[in-house]
Write an enzyme that holds these catalytic residues in place. Structure first.
Site, PDB file in Angstrom:
ATOM      1  N   CYS A 142       8.015  -3.652  -8.645  1.00 36.30           N
ATOM      2  CA  CYS A 142       7.235  -4.039  -7.463  1.00 36.30           C
ATOM      3  C   CYS A 142       7.842  -3.579  -6.142  1.00 36.30           C
ATOM      4  CB  CYS A 142       7.002  -5.549  -7.454  1.00 36.30           C
ATOM      5  SG  CYS A 142       8.507  -6.507  -7.340  1.00 36.30           S
TER       6      CYS A 142
ATOM      7  N   HIS B 265      10.297  -7.875  11.418  1.00 36.04           N
ATOM      8  CA  HIS B 265       9.214  -8.726  10.899  1.00 36.04           C
ATOM      9  C   HIS B 265       7.857  -8.242  11.326  1.00 36.04           C
ATOM     10  CE1 HIS B 265      12.707 -11.632  11.398  1.00 36.04           C
ATOM     11  NE2 HIS B 265      12.829 -10.893  10.340  1.00 36.04           N
TER      12      HIS B 265
END
Ligand code: PEP
Ligand code: MG
Length: 755
Positions: A680, A367
């Protein structure tokens, strides 16, 4: 437990006085060795300092020939002194000449000495030199004497760390502590950062080493350990710590270690041998770190790391230090160095001052990496042992592309990188000139370039990059950095801010894509064997409709009176789209019934990132208004290779026939169905891959903000018709096994297309 005998205790007291005297570094060293020799009743006491060339140079001696100082030298691993340095362990020998590593150094005149005691000079587990005492007679040195010598070694380590001994280095030599080191890890976020080290967990500098009153120090340690244990217990009983899961095991291990008797005993022994409580913690910590560096078993390394973390906490308790540097202490060119950290911790730093991030752990999809990428911070992960190689304030260069960290770089390395940074800045200026120009290929094909986002910090990039909108807004990022589940009002306000910042430009909000590697610390989910293929994204959303509905409601409310584009992640089968649509319809009904304004236009899209969608495109086109290809996941699932596992993540090239054929199938089906399609995934931001995508027929690409300039420059130099031809012949020629990447790169070079 016994106290220190009078001799060594007097020694430590004398050391404290010597350290305070206003004398030169050489005089101080000389006084220290004389003092030790007198106290241990040894004929010889010598200090060797490790140089950058791996040689241990005699820096001071009492008893050996004075001319040998700065001349006598041994290689690491050579002789007794070299062995101590190599193994970072004391040697206590009543008959030194019998030891297999014994080596005679004629220049020192040491052959007449039989007994030998040497200890490494350690700092953060790293050997900086060796301290030795010798006696003519056969004798074994007492444990207390070993301890006293180790304590003195700590004092010497501090003298080295603060740079006091650097001035004594002979011309042309550099002490090892200041040696330039390059360490290689894994590039996590592209870019180059030049700056100075800021330790995320700054080493607590212990200045008071020698105890005035042993009992008082023992009590201080006892109290600190009690408060450490309370802290760990508290952590375990917090509501937001789930009952089960990997992190729970880690915390339980912490609790066990905080009660480890061996650890506490070793610290107490150090106190009873004359150290302050904090010096005792540091001493045991340094021994643990030295063991850590020798340890290759990953499990044991982790355990030793736990002790290291606990020791840091204990030091902070003892010295009343808070966590992390304050804003004022942060230099303007900070390179944050940490073992690991949470995404939110990185966001605590002032972005304006952070130039780079180096993690001992930290993988490409952790993260903190996602956030570092969003912030555009040059980052390197898996830089093993980096914490023991740097000091706060050291000059450092982070090369996020090569995955290299240059610690205390030489002038030429620094100059080369400064040039690299200037070159990048110049290119950036060129991209700026293109910012307001539309991306049109040489043969007149209009390419829409959008950016990916997920945090508020991304929003200014919309304007700066010249992107035509946000093609993928990863809503989960905001959830991941939050301490607890964001409430409806908070979500609504957040989406409102994003819409405000985007103005007229379109934004595609993707509903929560949590699960897999994207974990919400406050959301309890069961442990899964294959989380990437598990209960994630829309699957979790449909099973826990409360969560999804709250997000939909927040989005619908925030978009009152304007266009809203919602995209669904990980769609695998059409019924998932139908069910989500029903939820959306219900939310709209709810809003209308309560007199809320609804969006002026609502467009629903689906991600194509699970291979099963390739054979349902026709049906999908009847259910959605647009699609977007998630090439990251699509590639992971098509090649059965975990995108987060560095052992396999780069194994299969997305520029390969099977994958490009799949991408072509999607764009062709979308065109036939008149369904707008964007891509994307990370591919879109790589100029060579983006060129291939244009060749396949893609006219809308969404990428990181930093990639918009380079991709636009590529597109504007490209003849789309020609690249289509090239791709077609590469993909249709069944017998051709040549590399697609090479062929495309050759094409780009021949056509003068920058990539
Ligand atoms: C993808 O999978 O390509 C994608 C764009 O989504 P994410 O990287 O968030 O999984
Ligand atoms: Mg995805």
């Amino acid at each position: 437990m016994r106290g220190l005998p009078a001799g060594p205790r007097v020694l430590l007291r004398r050391l404290r006085e010597i350290m305070a005297e206003p004398i030169s570094a050489q005089e101080r060293l000389d006084k220290i060795v004389t003092q030790i020799a007198a106290n241990v009743v040894a004929e010889v006491c010598s200090v060797y300092v490790l140089r950058s060339d791996g040689v241990l140079e005699l820096y001071a001696t009492e008893g050996l020939k004075a001319e040998a100082v700065h001349h006598a030298a041994l290689r690491t691993g050579q002789g007794l002194v070299g062995t101590i340095a190599a193994e970072a362990r004391p040697l206590n020998l009543p008959n030194a000449q019998m030891h297999p590593a014994y080596r005679y150094l004629p220049e020192t005149g040491e052959e007449i000495y039989s007994s030998f005691l040497g200890v490494p000079i350690l700092r953060a587990g790293r050997t900086l030199g060796v301290l030795v005492v010798q006696n003519r007679t056969h004798r074994t040195y007492y444990d207390e004497e070993v301890e006293a010598l180790q304590t003195t070694a700590m004092v010497l380590a501090e003298m080295l760390a603060v740079g006091e001994l650097e001035r004594l280095a002979q011309p042309g030599t550099v002490i090892d502590l200041k040696r330039p080191i390059t360490t290689t890890g894994v590039g996590l976020c592209e870019g180059v950062g030049l700056g100075h080290v800021v330790l995320h967990e700054p080493r607590v500098v212990v200045t008071a080493l020698i105890a005035e009153d042993v009992e008082v120090e023992a009590q201080r340690l006892e109290q600190a350990i009690a408060s450490l244990r309370l802290f760990v217990d508290d952590m375990l009983s917090r509501d937001d710590i789930a009952e089960t899961g990997e992190h729970r095991d880690v915390l339980e291990a912490y609790r066990m270690f905080a009660h480890d008797r061996g650890w506490v005993r070793r610290m107490n022994e150090a106190i009873h041998n004359g150290l302050t409580a904090e010096a005792a913690v540091e001493k045991v910590q340094s021994d643990t770190r030295a063991r850590l560096q020798r340890q290759t078993d990953p499990f044991l390394r982790d355990r030793l790391h736990d002790f290291d973390d606990l020791a840091n906490r204990l030091l902070r308790v003892l010295m009343n230090k808070s966590h992390g540097p304050s804003a004022q202490e942060l230099p303007r060119d900070a390179i944050i160095v940490a073992r690991n950290m949470g995404a939110a911790e990185l966001l605590d730093y002032d972005r304006e001052r952070v130039r780079g991030l180096v993690l001992e752990e930290g993988g490409p999809t952790s993260h903190v990496t996602i956030v570092a990428r969003a912030l555009g911070i040059a980052s390197v992960g898996r830089a093993s042992n980096v914490l023991s190689l740097v000091e706060n304030g050291d000059a450092v260069i982070v090369d996020g592309l090569a995955g290299e960290v240059h610690i205390r770089p030489t002038a030429d390395v620094e100059a080369a990188y400064a040039e690299k940074v200037r070159f990048r800045a110049k290119r950036q200026e060129q991209y700026q000139l293109l910012r307001d120009k539309p991306a049109v290929t040489r043969d007149g094909q209009r390419i829409r370039l959008l950016m990916n986002a997920g945090l508020l910090v991304d929003l200014p990039h919309l304007e700066e990059s010249g992107a035509e909108g946000i093609g993928l807004f990863r809503t989960e990022l905001q959830f991941m950095i939050a301490e607890r589940m964001p409430k409806l009002g908070e979500q609504r306000a957040f989406y409102g801010t994003v819409m405000e910042a985007a103005g007229e430009l379109p934004i595609t909000f993707r509903t929560l894509d949590i699960g897999g590697d994207k974990v919400l610390p406050y959301l309890r989910t069961a442990q899964e064997e294959n989380p990437a293929m598990g209960w994630r994204a829309i699957r979790l959303g449909l099973d826990r409709p409360g969560l999804l509905r709250m997000q939909l409601r927040a989005l619908l409310q925030a978009a009152a009176g304007r266009q809203l584009r919602i995209m669904l992640p990980m769609i695998t089968d059409l019924w998932e789209v139908r069910e989500t649509r029903e939820l959306i319809d219900r939310e709209i009904g709810h809003l209308k019934r309560h007199g809320h304004e609804t969006p002026s236009e609502l467009l629903i899209g689906a991600m194509i990132e699970v291979p099963s969608m390739l054979w349902q495109l026709d049906g999908l086109s009847k259910l959605v208004d647009f699609v977007s290809v998630g090439s990251n996941d699509l590639h992971q699932f098509m090649t059965a290779s975990d995108r987060g596992n560095i052992m396999v993540a780069g194994r299969f090239d997305p520029l390969s026939r099977p994958f490009l054929r799949a991408l072509r199938q999607i764009v062709e089906a979308a065109e036939k169905a008149d369904l707008p399609v964007t891509l994307c995934g990370e591919m879109a931001g790589n100029p060579l891959m983006a060129m291939a995508l244009i060749g396949l027929g893609y006219r809308s690409l969404s990428m990181s903000a930093a990639a918009v300039g380079p991709v636009k420059a590529m597109a504007m130099a490209l003849d789309a018709g020609k690249v289509s031809e090239t791709i077609r012949s590469l993909l249709d020629d069944q017998g051709n096994e040549d590399g697609v990447r090479t062929a495309l790169a050759d094409f780009a070079v021949a056509e003068d297309v920058p990539f």
